[in-house]
Write an enzyme that holds these catalytic residues in place. Sequence first.
Site, PDB file in Angstrom:
ATOM      1  N   LYS A 103       0.863  -1.189   0.000  1.00  0.00           N
ATOM      2  CA  LYS A 103       0.000   0.000   0.000  1.00  0.00           C
ATOM      3  C   LYS A 103       0.887   1.222   0.000  1.00  0.00           C
ATOM      4  CE  LYS A 103      -4.597   0.519   0.799  1.00  0.00           C
ATOM      5  NZ  LYS A 103      -5.643  -0.467   0.509  1.00  0.00           N
TER       6      LYS A 103
HETATM    7  N1  GLU Z   1      -7.653  -0.119  -2.668  1.00  0.00           N
HETATM    8  C1  GLU Z   1      -8.184  -1.406  -2.944  1.00  0.00           C
HETATM    9  C2  GLU Z   1      -8.153  -2.293  -1.722  1.00  0.00           C
HETATM   10  O1  GLU Z   1      -7.911  -1.849  -0.639  1.00  0.00           O
HETATM   11  C3  GLU Z   1      -7.613  -2.098  -4.162  1.00  0.00           C
HETATM   12  C4  GLU Z   1      -6.249  -1.777  -4.562  1.00  0.00           C
HETATM   13  C5  GLU Z   1      -5.883  -2.171  -5.987  1.00  0.00           C
HETATM   14  O2  GLU Z   1      -6.754  -2.126  -6.841  1.00  0.00           O
HETATM   15  O3  GLU Z   1      -4.743  -2.518  -6.167  1.00  0.00           O
HETATM   16  O4  GLU Z   1      -8.427  -3.456  -1.800  1.00  0.00           O
END
Ligand code: GLU
Length: 416
Positions: A103
Amino acid sequence: MSKEIMNPVQIIEHHFEQAAARLHLDSTMRDYLRAISRELSFTLILENGKLYHGYLVQHDCTLGLYKGGTRFFPEVNLDEFRGLGKGMTWKNSFHGLPLGGMKGGVDCDPKTLTRKELKEICEKFIDETFHLIGPEMAVLGPDAGVTAEMMGWMMKRYSLLSGVPNIWGAVTGKPTELHGSYGRKDATGTGGAVVILEVLKKLGINVKDCRIIAEGFGNVNIPAVKILYKNGAKIIGLSDSHGAIFQENGFEGIDIERAIELKESGKKPLAELETGKVITHDELFAMPCDVWISAAVGTTITAQRAKSMNAQVLAELGNICATVEADEIFRGKKIVVLPDTMASGGGVNVSWYEMVQNRQWEQWPEKVVLAKLQKHMKEIFEYGWQYSQEKGLYLRDAVFDLAVKRVVDARRCTVC
Ligand code: GLU
């Protein structure tokens, strides 16, 4: 009484340690899975002198390249990204994706920034993380505060730094004009609605009798609530960053089409809907409902709020929604929790479809993407549900055990 733990990394580590104990992992494996592979903190200074902090945390790549969202949100910090990065490892694993977890993001408030400032932040974020990302190494996607347009800017910057016109697969969640996947924008909410409809069937609740409260009426909950409303559910409470509304008689339900129009017309407070009573976020937690959907940013469900909650099901469409203490309360109250590791996986699944499409030079029609997502979410719900029934486990524990076990099994193939 000890102080409640609000730190996301401690919350996710708690769930991991419990899974590690249930799975009887040895200390070497535990140490390996606790460790974060790579992390980066940096400052971003804009041309106008404004200063922000950026972060990238890559937890584990046993199952594949690092994958996870980019969050632009005020006051985010390294520990939050550590928790979210670890959460992505377990989410991607549980969903059977060939991906590790990471992240990244910046402590800015996109609502207060100009387009020019946002573009500069996106580009500087890529400049700082360039050496740790890319289509074979780590693929960023969207998260809170980040739009398709911003993902497009990031893809363009990554390509420019690589000396290539367009590396479509550098990031996901791009505009469809730039080879983004159809269906990505609403994917988390759509996937969440599918698992909610599945759990209602298991619990014998007719969707037409189902009263729903949606916490956080934004990008994730809007599509989720739209689907549930179309299926006949009554949405009796909503909250956003300004406050909450609740339908006192609790049965007609809020006119969701009007609520969405209001939101999309320019961030007006929900109170302006003039339907239902205007209450505080805390008061909303105590209102009776069948399903509480949590899609606010951050760990909003504390023990105190959990104590007052009066729901049969909690669906976590956000990330790390509840503290450990709140989770203990849900266990005691026998609330069925659809954990974030399961329920919020729609977005990253469609991001993975986007990666596949980009590699194949294809763009699938929206109905193909939606059919694939729906099928997957039904199957993954069943996978977690069956395991929890067989082993007599709380659903979060079942999902965590399956997620950790998949990484462990793959890891065992790579070490002596
Ligand atoms: N932000 C999304 C999650 O927390 C997906 C992240 C992405 O698409 O890589 O699952």
